[in-house]
Design a protein around this motif. Sequence first.
Motif, PDB file in Angstrom:
ATOM      1  N   ARG A  73       0.836  -1.195   0.000  1.00 35.33           N
ATOM      2  CA  ARG A  73       0.000   0.000   0.000  1.00 35.33           C
ATOM      3  C   ARG A  73       0.874   1.249   0.000  1.00 35.33           C
ATOM      4  O   ARG A  73       1.958   1.261   0.572  1.00 35.33           O
ATOM      5  N   THR A  74       0.386   2.279  -0.639  1.00 38.76           N
ATOM      6  CA  THR A  74       1.086   3.559  -0.683  1.00 38.76           C
ATOM      7  C   THR A  74       0.403   4.532   0.260  1.00 38.76           C
ATOM      8  O   THR A  74      -0.802   4.753   0.165  1.00 38.76           O
ATOM      9  N   GLN A  75       1.173   5.113   1.170  1.00 37.20           N
ATOM     10  CA  GLN A  75       0.600   6.042   2.141  1.00 37.20           C
ATOM     11  C   GLN A  75       0.680   7.474   1.622  1.00 37.20           C
ATOM     12  O   GLN A  75       1.719   7.921   1.154  1.00 37.20           O
TER      13      GLN A  75
ATOM     14  N   VAL B 237      -3.167  24.859   4.253  1.00 34.06           N
ATOM     15  CA  VAL B 237      -1.950  24.073   4.155  1.00 34.06           C
ATOM     16  C   VAL B 237      -0.816  24.916   3.572  1.00 34.06           C
ATOM     17  O   VAL B 237      -1.010  25.763   2.704  1.00 34.06           O
ATOM     18  N   ASP B 238       0.385  24.680   4.087  1.00 30.92           N
ATOM     19  CA  ASP B 238       1.605  25.312   3.588  1.00 30.92           C
ATOM     20  C   ASP B 238       2.616  24.192   3.390  1.00 30.92           C
ATOM     21  O   ASP B 238       3.121  23.623   4.364  1.00 30.92           O
ATOM     22  N   PHE B 239       2.921  23.867   2.134  1.00 29.23           N
ATOM     23  CA  PHE B 239       3.755  22.709   1.863  1.00 29.23           C
ATOM     24  C   PHE B 239       5.220  22.931   2.248  1.00 29.23           C
ATOM     25  O   PHE B 239       5.979  21.967   2.329  1.00 29.23           O
ATOM     26  N   GLU B 240       5.617  24.168   2.472  1.00 30.48           N
ATOM     27  CA  GLU B 240       6.954  24.426   2.999  1.00 30.48           C
ATOM     28  C   GLU B 240       7.021  24.064   4.479  1.00 30.48           C
ATOM     29  O   GLU B 240       8.059  23.693   4.999  1.00 30.48           O
ATOM     30  N   ARG B 241       5.912  24.179   5.169  1.00 32.41           N
ATOM     31  CA  ARG B 241       5.843  23.918   6.610  1.00 32.41           C
ATOM     32  C   ARG B 241       5.289  22.533   6.918  1.00 32.41           C
ATOM     33  O   ARG B 241       5.805  21.833   7.801  1.00 32.41           O
ATOM     34  N   ASP B 242       4.254  22.131   6.209  1.00 37.86           N
ATOM     35  CA  ASP B 242       3.526  20.896   6.519  1.00 37.86           C
ATOM     36  C   ASP B 242       4.049  19.742   5.676  1.00 37.86           C
ATOM     37  O   ASP B 242       4.080  19.823   4.452  1.00 37.86           O
ATOM     38  N   LYS B 243       4.436  18.667   6.314  1.00 36.89           N
ATOM     39  CA  LYS B 243       4.965  17.498   5.620  1.00 36.89           C
ATOM     40  C   LYS B 243       3.812  16.582   5.217  1.00 36.89           C
ATOM     41  O   LYS B 243       3.587  15.515   5.787  1.00 36.89           O
ATOM     42  N   VAL B 244       3.042  17.021   4.234  1.00 34.51           N
ATOM     43  CA  VAL B 244       1.884  16.273   3.755  1.00 34.51           C
ATOM     44  C   VAL B 244       1.907  16.244   2.229  1.00 34.51           C
ATOM     45  O   VAL B 244       2.621  17.015   1.582  1.00 34.51           O
ATOM     46  N   ASP B 245       1.114  15.337   1.669  1.00 35.57           N
ATOM     47  CA  ASP B 245       1.041  15.223   0.211  1.00 35.57           C
ATOM     48  C   ASP B 245      -0.052  16.101  -0.378  1.00 35.57           C
ATOM     49  O   ASP B 245       0.096  16.634  -1.476  1.00 35.57           O
ATOM     50  N   LEU B 246      -1.161  16.219   0.350  1.00 37.45           N
ATOM     51  CA  LEU B 246      -2.325  16.948  -0.119  1.00 37.45           C
ATOM     52  C   LEU B 246      -2.827  17.879   0.970  1.00 37.45           C
ATOM     53  O   LEU B 246      -2.620  17.625   2.159  1.00 37.45           O
ATOM     54  N   GLY B 247      -3.499  18.936   0.564  1.00 39.50           N
ATOM     55  CA  GLY B 247      -4.091  19.842   1.534  1.00 39.50           C
ATOM     56  C   GLY B 247      -5.343  20.476   0.966  1.00 39.50           C
ATOM     57  O   GLY B 247      -5.739  20.197  -0.172  1.00 39.50           O
ATOM     58  N   VAL B 248      -5.969  21.308   1.759  1.00 33.95           N
ATOM     59  CA  VAL B 248      -7.163  22.035   1.328  1.00 33.95           C
ATOM     60  C   VAL B 248      -6.926  23.525   1.543  1.00 33.95           C
ATOM     61  O   VAL B 248      -6.417  23.936   2.600  1.00 33.95           O
ATOM     62  N   ARG B 249      -7.279  24.311   0.538  1.00 31.21           N
ATOM     63  CA  ARG B 249      -7.211  25.771   0.640  1.00 31.21           C
ATOM     64  C   ARG B 249      -8.546  26.369   0.221  1.00 31.21           C
ATOM     65  O   ARG B 249      -9.282  25.783  -0.576  1.00 31.21           O
ATOM     66  N   TYR B 250      -8.799  27.556   0.770  1.00 27.74           N
ATOM     67  CA  TYR B 250     -10.009  28.295   0.436  1.00 27.74           C
ATOM     68  C   TYR B 250      -9.615  29.489  -0.418  1.00 27.74           C
ATOM     69  O   TYR B 250      -8.676  30.222  -0.113  1.00 27.74           O
ATOM     70  N   GLY B 251     -10.315  29.677  -1.530  1.00 26.83           N
ATOM     71  CA  GLY B 251     -10.011  30.798  -2.412  1.00 26.83           C
ATOM     72  C   GLY B 251     -10.642  30.592  -3.770  1.00 26.83           C
ATOM     73  O   GLY B 251     -11.711  29.981  -3.889  1.00 26.83           O
TER      74      GLY B 251
ATOM     75  N   ARG C 253       1.514  20.006  -4.455  1.00 28.51           N
ATOM     76  CA  ARG C 253       2.574  20.501  -5.324  1.00 28.51           C
ATOM     77  C   ARG C 253       2.392  19.902  -6.714  1.00 28.51           C
ATOM     78  O   ARG C 253       1.929  18.764  -6.854  1.00 28.51           O
ATOM     79  N   ARG C 254       2.784  20.643  -7.734  1.00 32.39           N
ATOM     80  CA  ARG C 254       2.604  20.132  -9.096  1.00 32.39           C
ATOM     81  C   ARG C 254       3.359  18.827  -9.310  1.00 32.39           C
ATOM     82  O   ARG C 254       2.874  17.924  -9.995  1.00 32.39           O
ATOM     83  N   GLU C 255       4.547  18.715  -8.720  1.00 32.84           N
ATOM     84  CA  GLU C 255       5.309  17.479  -8.889  1.00 32.84           C
ATOM     85  C   GLU C 255       4.666  16.307  -8.151  1.00 32.84           C
ATOM     86  O   GLU C 255       4.790  15.146  -8.562  1.00 32.84           O
ATOM     87  N   THR C 256       3.947  16.592  -7.062  1.00 36.34           N
ATOM     88  CA  THR C 256       3.274  15.525  -6.312  1.00 36.34           C
ATOM     89  C   THR C 256       2.085  14.973  -7.077  1.00 36.34           C
ATOM     90  O   THR C 256       1.681  13.817  -6.877  1.00 36.34           O
ATOM     91  N   ALA C 257       1.511  15.782  -7.960  1.00 35.50           N
ATOM     92  CA  ALA C 257       0.327  15.350  -8.712  1.00 35.50           C
ATOM     93  C   ALA C 257       0.612  14.156  -9.610  1.00 35.50           C
ATOM     94  O   ALA C 257      -0.316  13.481 -10.070  1.00 35.50           O
ATOM     95  N   SER C 258       1.901  13.855  -9.872  1.00 34.10           N
ATOM     96  CA  SER C 258       2.242  12.699 -10.708  1.00 34.10           C
ATOM     97  C   SER C 258       2.317  11.398  -9.907  1.00 34.10           C
ATOM     98  O   SER C 258       2.434  10.318 -10.484  1.00 34.10           O
TER      99      SER C 258
ATOM    100  N   ALA D  11      -0.798   7.348  -6.377  1.00 32.60           N
ATOM    101  CA  ALA D  11      -1.791   7.338  -5.296  1.00 32.60           C
ATOM    102  C   ALA D  11      -2.500   8.680  -5.198  1.00 32.60           C
ATOM    103  O   ALA D  11      -3.718   8.743  -4.992  1.00 32.60           O
ATOM    104  N   VAL D  12      -1.749   9.759  -5.354  1.00 29.17           N
ATOM    105  CA  VAL D  12      -2.348  11.096  -5.349  1.00 29.17           C
ATOM    106  C   VAL D  12      -3.279  11.256  -6.545  1.00 29.17           C
ATOM    107  O   VAL D  12      -4.379  11.808  -6.421  1.00 29.17           O
ATOM    108  N   GLN D  13      -2.856  10.759  -7.704  1.00 30.44           N
ATOM    109  CA  GLN D  13      -3.708  10.818  -8.894  1.00 30.44           C
ATOM    110  C   GLN D  13      -5.019  10.078  -8.659  1.00 30.44           C
ATOM    111  O   GLN D  13      -6.089  10.551  -9.057  1.00 30.44           O
ATOM    112  N   SER D  14      -4.938   8.919  -8.004  1.00 31.11           N
ATOM    113  CA  SER D  14      -6.152   8.146  -7.722  1.00 31.11           C
ATOM    114  C   SER D  14      -7.105   8.928  -6.836  1.00 31.11           C
ATOM    115  O   SER D  14      -8.325   8.935  -7.059  1.00 31.11           O
TER     116      SER D  14
END
Length: 294
Positions: A92-94, A133-147, A272-277, A280-283
């Motif tokens: 499994r991919t986390q 979410v701030d990807f420079e600060r938060d060590k996560v793959d995905l986040g949610v933003r309002y805008g 991040r754009r590179e994470t979109a590839s 698991a993130v694509q799924s």
Amino acid sequence: MHRLPPLNALRAFEAVARQGTLTRAAEELHVTPTAVSRHIRNLEESLNVRLFDREGGQLLLTSHGKTYARTLARAFEMMGEATDLLSQASARTQITLRAFTTLLVRWMIPRLPDFQLKHPEVDLRLTTAFDAVDFERDKVDLGVRYGQGQWPGLHATRLFSDELVAVGNTAMRDRFADRPLAEALEASTLLVHTLHLDDWPDWFEAAGLEEVVAQNRQPFDDMSLIYQSALDGIGVGMMQRRYLTRDLAEGRLHLLAPAVLRRERGFYLVCRRETASNPAVQSFIKWIEDRRDD
């Protein structure tokens, strides 16, 4: 650490005890009966215990052998289960998603069993947040933003746009039913999100009630507190309609006015754009696109 006999000898003994003959045990282990017999003799010598009685070419478990065989069978079963769990986990991919608490609880989590069913290969971890979410600060793959869905360097997928409504519990609904809407609002406590201070003014404009001035305002920095305060009758909540489907249907909360504030702003799943590839993130993104309008 306990002294253990060679694993091959233990496997040979357990197989013979379970299968009943050297031949069948040898077939299971893909070795010769002679090799199995040698393993058992070496095991008995190592333990200084007779595990089998040999009568007329047959192997019969001794009382010590029966006890040892039962214990080894449980041990090998546990090792097999542990190996299966490890294999499943490694396959499994986390990925980790960081999102606003109320969005997770009220909108996303009720949908996640469908994602788990369709993508068992993805281990989705959730973390809650009060801020974007701030990807420079938060060590996560995905986040949610309002805008409005445009952030440099980020891939954004719309979850839903603003559809804000004024809601209250049953007692609040009854109070609103007894007087004109403007008067009821002026006499009520408005529950205000401190990070979205324009929600109430924009809603009043959409409702044609720009002149209304509420007597009391109660600030909160978390939408989940506004939700609970509306349920408990503390005041009138301004909330995303998408969060309230079950509450409105089951009568825990009620629309206090017909006006709905619709804006281009809304909530977006971002990475991040590179994470979109990442497959698991694509799924997950593809699943969101298929389920977001449910």
